[in-house]
Design a protein around this motif. Structure first.
Motif, mmCIF file in Angstrom:
data_model
loop_
_atom_site.group_PDB
_atom_site.id
_atom_site.type_symbol
_atom_site.label_atom_id
_atom_site.label_comp_id
_atom_site.label_asym_id
_atom_site.label_seq_id
_atom_site.Cartn_x
_atom_site.Cartn_y
_atom_site.Cartn_z
ATOM 1 N N ASP A 154 -5.794 8.147 10.670
ATOM 2 C CA ASP A 154 -6.611 8.638 11.788
ATOM 3 C C ASP A 154 -5.794 9.506 12.735
ATOM 4 O O ASP A 154 -6.276 10.523 13.230
ATOM 5 N N ASP A 155 -4.534 9.114 12.985
ATOM 6 C CA ASP A 155 -3.661 9.945 13.833
ATOM 7 C C ASP A 155 -3.466 11.325 13.201
ATOM 8 O O ASP A 155 -3.528 12.339 13.889
ATOM 9 N N LEU A 156 -3.233 11.356 11.895
ATOM 10 C CA LEU A 156 -3.056 12.635 11.207
ATOM 11 C C LEU A 156 -4.330 13.481 11.258
ATOM 12 O O LEU A 156 -4.272 14.700 11.406
ATOM 13 N N ARG A 157 -5.496 12.823 11.155
ATOM 14 C CA ARG A 157 -6.775 13.545 11.149
ATOM 15 C C ARG A 157 -7.010 14.307 12.451
ATOM 16 O O ARG A 157 -7.767 15.275 12.466
ATOM 17 N N SER A 158 -6.364 13.896 13.532
ATOM 18 C CA SER A 158 -6.548 14.628 14.788
ATOM 19 C C SER A 158 -5.890 16.006 14.727
ATOM 20 O O SER A 158 -6.146 16.858 15.576
ATOM 21 N N TYR A 159 -5.055 16.243 13.705
ATOM 22 C CA TYR A 159 -4.388 17.536 13.540
ATOM 23 C C TYR A 159 -4.898 18.338 12.346
ATOM 24 O O TYR A 159 -4.614 19.526 12.236
ATOM 25 N N GLY A 160 -5.598 17.676 11.428
ATOM 26 C CA GLY A 160 -6.047 18.431 10.270
ATOM 27 C C GLY A 160 -6.706 17.579 9.209
ATOM 28 O O GLY A 160 -7.063 16.420 9.431
ATOM 29 N N LEU A 167 0.851 -1.190 0.000
ATOM 30 C CA LEU A 167 0.000 0.000 0.000
ATOM 31 C C LEU A 167 0.891 1.246 0.000
ATOM 32 O O LEU A 167 1.246 1.781 1.045
ATOM 33 N N HIS A 168 1.264 1.680 -1.185
ATOM 34 C CA HIS A 168 2.132 2.841 -1.388
ATOM 35 C C HIS A 168 1.200 4.029 -1.606
ATOM 36 O O HIS A 168 0.393 4.018 -2.532
ATOM 37 N N VAL A 169 1.318 5.057 -0.761
ATOM 38 C CA VAL A 169 0.316 6.112 -0.706
ATOM 39 C C VAL A 169 0.964 7.493 -0.672
ATOM 40 O O VAL A 169 1.997 7.685 -0.034
ATOM 41 N N MET A 170 0.351 8.441 -1.376
ATOM 42 C CA MET A 170 0.677 9.860 -1.223
ATOM 43 C C MET A 170 -0.449 10.458 -0.388
ATOM 44 O O MET A 170 -1.628 10.201 -0.648
ATOM 45 N N ILE A 171 -0.078 11.260 0.606
ATOM 46 C CA ILE A 171 -1.045 11.833 1.530
ATOM 47 C C ILE A 171 -0.927 13.355 1.475
ATOM 48 O O ILE A 171 0.169 13.903 1.614
ATOM 49 N N SER A 172 -2.052 14.014 1.280
ATOM 50 C CA SER A 172 -2.129 15.474 1.337
ATOM 51 C C SER A 172 -2.601 15.831 2.741
ATOM 52 O O SER A 172 -3.544 15.234 3.253
ATOM 53 N N PHE A 173 -1.950 16.829 3.346
ATOM 54 C CA PHE A 173 -2.306 17.202 4.721
ATOM 55 C C PHE A 173 -2.383 18.718 4.865
ATOM 56 O O PHE A 173 -1.543 19.440 4.348
ATOM 57 N N LYS A 174 -3.405 19.187 5.598
ATOM 58 C CA LYS A 174 -3.544 20.610 5.938
ATOM 59 C C LYS A 174 -3.970 20.704 7.391
ATOM 60 O O LYS A 174 -4.909 20.052 7.813
ATOM 61 N N PHE A 175 -3.243 21.528 8.161
ATOM 62 C CA PHE A 175 -3.602 21.728 9.558
ATOM 63 C C PHE A 175 -4.988 22.342 9.668
ATOM 64 O O PHE A 175 -5.398 23.133 8.813
ATOM 65 N N ASN A 176 -5.716 21.995 10.747
ATOM 66 C CA ASN A 176 -6.979 22.652 11.048
ATOM 67 C C ASN A 176 -6.677 24.098 11.402
ATOM 68 O O ASN A 176 -5.937 24.366 12.343
ATOM 69 N N SER A 177 -7.217 25.039 10.651
ATOM 70 C CA SER A 177 -6.869 26.453 10.851
ATOM 71 C C SER A 177 -7.398 26.996 12.174
ATOM 72 O O SER A 177 -6.793 27.882 12.763
ATOM 73 N N GLY A 178 -8.505 26.496 12.674
ATOM 74 C CA GLY A 178 -9.084 27.030 13.909
ATOM 75 C C GLY A 178 -8.577 26.359 15.169
ATOM 76 O O GLY A 178 -8.896 26.806 16.273
ATOM 77 N N GLN A 179 -7.804 25.322 15.042
ATOM 78 C CA GLN A 179 -7.363 24.559 16.217
ATOM 79 C C GLN A 179 -6.179 25.238 16.898
ATOM 80 O O GLN A 179 -5.265 25.728 16.254
ATOM 81 N N LYS A 180 -6.207 25.258 18.224
ATOM 82 C CA LYS A 180 -5.106 25.810 19.023
ATOM 83 C C LYS A 180 -4.173 24.668 19.405
ATOM 84 O O LYS A 180 -4.619 23.594 19.814
ATOM 85 N N TYR A 181 -2.878 24.882 19.268
ATOM 86 C CA TYR A 181 -1.880 23.874 19.586
ATOM 87 C C TYR A 181 -0.967 24.400 20.689
ATOM 88 O O TYR A 181 -0.733 25.605 20.796
ATOM 89 N N ASP A 182 -0.446 23.488 21.519
ATOM 90 C CA ASP A 182 0.501 23.861 22.581
ATOM 91 C C ASP A 182 1.832 24.311 21.989
ATOM 92 O O ASP A 182 2.560 25.084 22.592
ATOM 93 N N LYS A 183 2.178 23.775 20.835
ATOM 94 C CA LYS A 183 3.422 24.104 20.141
ATOM 95 C C LYS A 183 3.064 24.584 18.749
ATOM 96 O O LYS A 183 1.923 24.500 18.324
ATOM 97 N N LYS A 184 4.091 25.046 18.015
ATOM 98 C CA LYS A 184 3.863 25.353 16.605
ATOM 99 C C LYS A 184 3.447 24.053 15.923
ATOM 100 O O LYS A 184 3.994 22.981 16.226
ATOM 101 N N PRO A 185 2.478 24.120 15.018
ATOM 102 C CA PRO A 185 1.994 22.890 14.373
ATOM 103 C C PRO A 185 3.103 22.020 13.773
ATOM 104 O O PRO A 185 3.085 20.799 13.938
ATOM 105 N N ASN A 186 4.078 22.625 13.102
ATOM 106 C CA ASN A 186 5.151 21.825 12.503
ATOM 107 C C ASN A 186 5.974 21.102 13.561
ATOM 108 O O ASN A 186 6.487 20.016 13.319
ATOM 109 N N ASP A 187 6.106 21.709 14.757
ATOM 110 C CA ASP A 187 6.859 21.076 15.838
ATOM 111 C C ASP A 187 6.138 19.847 16.381
ATOM 112 O O ASP A 187 6.740 19.023 17.066
ATOM 113 N N ILE A 188 4.861 19.726 16.074
ATOM 114 C CA ILE A 188 4.093 18.533 16.454
ATOM 115 C C ILE A 188 4.173 17.491 15.344
ATOM 116 O O ILE A 188 4.477 16.326 15.582
ATOM 117 N N LEU A 189 3.899 17.924 14.109
ATOM 118 C CA LEU A 189 3.767 16.969 13.005
ATOM 119 C C LEU A 189 5.102 16.385 12.539
ATOM 120 O O LEU A 189 5.196 15.176 12.302
#
Length: 155
Positions: free
Chosen positions: A131-137, A70-92
């Motif tokens: 599903d893990d990624l979906r919790s961020y965006g 299962l070779h996959v390309m994944i497109s990801f965008k952070f949830n714009s309204g979500q507040k994060y404890d760190k900068k989003p990139n520092d999490i992802l």
């Protein structure tokens, strides 16, 4: 004399195409194709490396042979309204780096924030990762049906 890194000459482009086809070719083999001696090809390649045009060499991996069909390309965008404890990139980024399923990822500008290439051994494993990624965006996955290697061409 080889051109600088911002303006490779026609011979540099020929050498780059040869290396893109097979980076394990010898200087002699490349020289026979581009019409140069082995020492001249070696000198050109060293200059291309030193100038940063050639940044490295890598092994290409067949994900099917590794049991990861299962070779996959994944497109990801952070949830714009979500507040994060760190900068989003520092999490992802640590999540992507620590995943044994992620092959490569790119931070991009535009409509999306990241493109992620991954290979999974099962649908369940892929589903957990997505599903893990979906919790961020926002996540959209694209199953790769066929892969072909291109080559940078002279403009």
């Amino acid at each position: 004399m080889a051109a600088n890194k911002n303006n490779p000459d026609a011979t540099d482009w020929k050498i780059l195409r040869e290396l893109q086809q097979d980076a394990r070719k010898t200087y002699k083999e490349i020289g026979e194709t581009v019409g140069m001696t082995r020492p001249a090809v070696r000198e050109r390649i060293l200059r291309l490396e030193e100038s940063g045009v050639i940044t490295g060499y890598k092994a290409e991996i067949d994900t099917d042979a590794l049991g990861r069909a299962l070779h996959v390309m994944i497109s990801f965008k952070f949830n714009s309204g979500q507040k994060y404890d760190k900068k989003p990139n520092d999490i992802l980024i640590p999540i992507l780096r620590s995943s044994s399923d992620v092959i490569h990822f790119w931070e991009i500008y535009g409509e999306l924030d990241f493109l992620i290439e991954a290979a999974f051994s099962s649908k369940e494993r892929m589903h957990r990762f997505l599903d893990d990624l979906r919790s961020y965006g926002f996540v959209r996955s694209h199953l790769i049906a066929m892969s072909m290697k291109g080559a940078v061409q002279e403009a």
